[in-house]
Design a protein around this motif. Structure first.
Motif, PDB file in Angstrom:
ATOM      1  N   THR A  20      33.671  36.734  33.741  1.00  0.00           N
ATOM      2  CA  THR A  20      34.265  35.738  34.641  1.00  0.00           C
ATOM      3  C   THR A  20      33.138  34.955  35.302  1.00  0.00           C
ATOM      4  O   THR A  20      32.057  35.491  35.561  1.00  0.00           O
ATOM      5  N   ALA A  77      41.148  30.841  37.827  1.00  0.00           N
ATOM      6  CA  ALA A  77      41.704  30.157  36.648  1.00  0.00           C
ATOM      7  C   ALA A  77      40.939  28.885  36.308  1.00  0.00           C
ATOM      8  O   ALA A  77      41.515  27.907  35.850  1.00  0.00           O
ATOM      9  N   CYS A 114      34.424  32.210  37.507  1.00  0.00           N
ATOM     10  CA  CYS A 114      35.104  31.616  38.665  1.00  0.00           C
ATOM     11  C   CYS A 114      35.691  32.687  39.581  1.00  0.00           C
ATOM     12  O   CYS A 114      36.295  32.363  40.597  1.00  0.00           O
ATOM     13  N   ASP A 115      35.545  33.957  39.202  1.00  0.00           N
ATOM     14  CA  ASP A 115      36.036  35.088  39.990  1.00  0.00           C
ATOM     15  C   ASP A 115      37.538  35.012  40.266  1.00  0.00           C
ATOM     16  O   ASP A 115      37.985  35.262  41.376  1.00  0.00           O
ATOM     17  N   GLY A 116      38.284  34.638  39.241  1.00  0.00           N
ATOM     18  CA  GLY A 116      39.739  34.728  39.342  1.00  0.00           C
ATOM     19  C   GLY A 116      40.458  33.482  39.790  1.00  0.00           C
ATOM     20  O   GLY A 116      41.619  33.551  40.182  1.00  0.00           O
TER      21      GLY A 116
HETATM   22  S1  FES Z   1      38.278  34.542  35.867  1.00  0.00           S
HETATM   23 FE1  FES Z   1      37.904  32.472  35.472  1.00  0.00          FE
HETATM   24  S2  FES Z   1      39.701  31.848  34.478  1.00  0.00           S
HETATM   25 FE2  FES Z   1      40.082  33.910  34.890  1.00  0.00          FE
END
Ligand code: FES
Length: 113
Positions: A35, A41, A37-39
């Motif tokens: 990851t 999206a 962006c750390d979640g």
């Molecule tokens: S962690 Fe970046 S899109 Fe899911």
């Protein structure tokens, strides 16, 4: 209510509270998912493959980001919630895959000598 998720290919499992994201469940199980962006999206690096069972349906944001890939079982681990008994497959890290392929090629070349 608890939910259970199994990560392939390692076979590691985690029991989590229903509604926990696949990304957070993986962290609890000690399964690395890439990851940046750390979640949020935004990076699309957390793609996993699922059968869809035991997981939340794709939300609008995820559907838009995957642009149809969700129909092939591809999901974003950060947007997908564990709701029951689920199994997800973590794709091999691209760098690790490249190194493994290079080592296999080298081994084949060594056999020729
Ligand atoms: S962690 Fe970046 S899109 Fe899911």
């Amino acid at each position: 209510m608890n939910a259970e998720i199994t990560f392939l290919p390692s076979g590691r499992k985690a029991v989590v509270r229903a509604g926990t994201s696949v990304l957070d469940a993986a962290r609890r199980a000690g399964v690395p998912i890439r990851t940046r962006c750390d979640g949020k999206a935004a990076c699309l690096m957390c793609k996993v493959t699922t059968s869809g069972e035991g997981l939340s349906p794709p939300n609008e944001n995820e559907r838009r980001k995957l642009a149809g890939l969700d129909e092939s079982g591809m999901r974003l681990a950060c947007q997908t919630k564990v709701t029951g008994r689920a199994v997800v497959e973590i794709p091999e890290d691209p760098l690790r895959a490249a190194v493994r392929q290079q080592l296999m090629r080298q081994a084949e070349e060594d056999k020729l000598w």
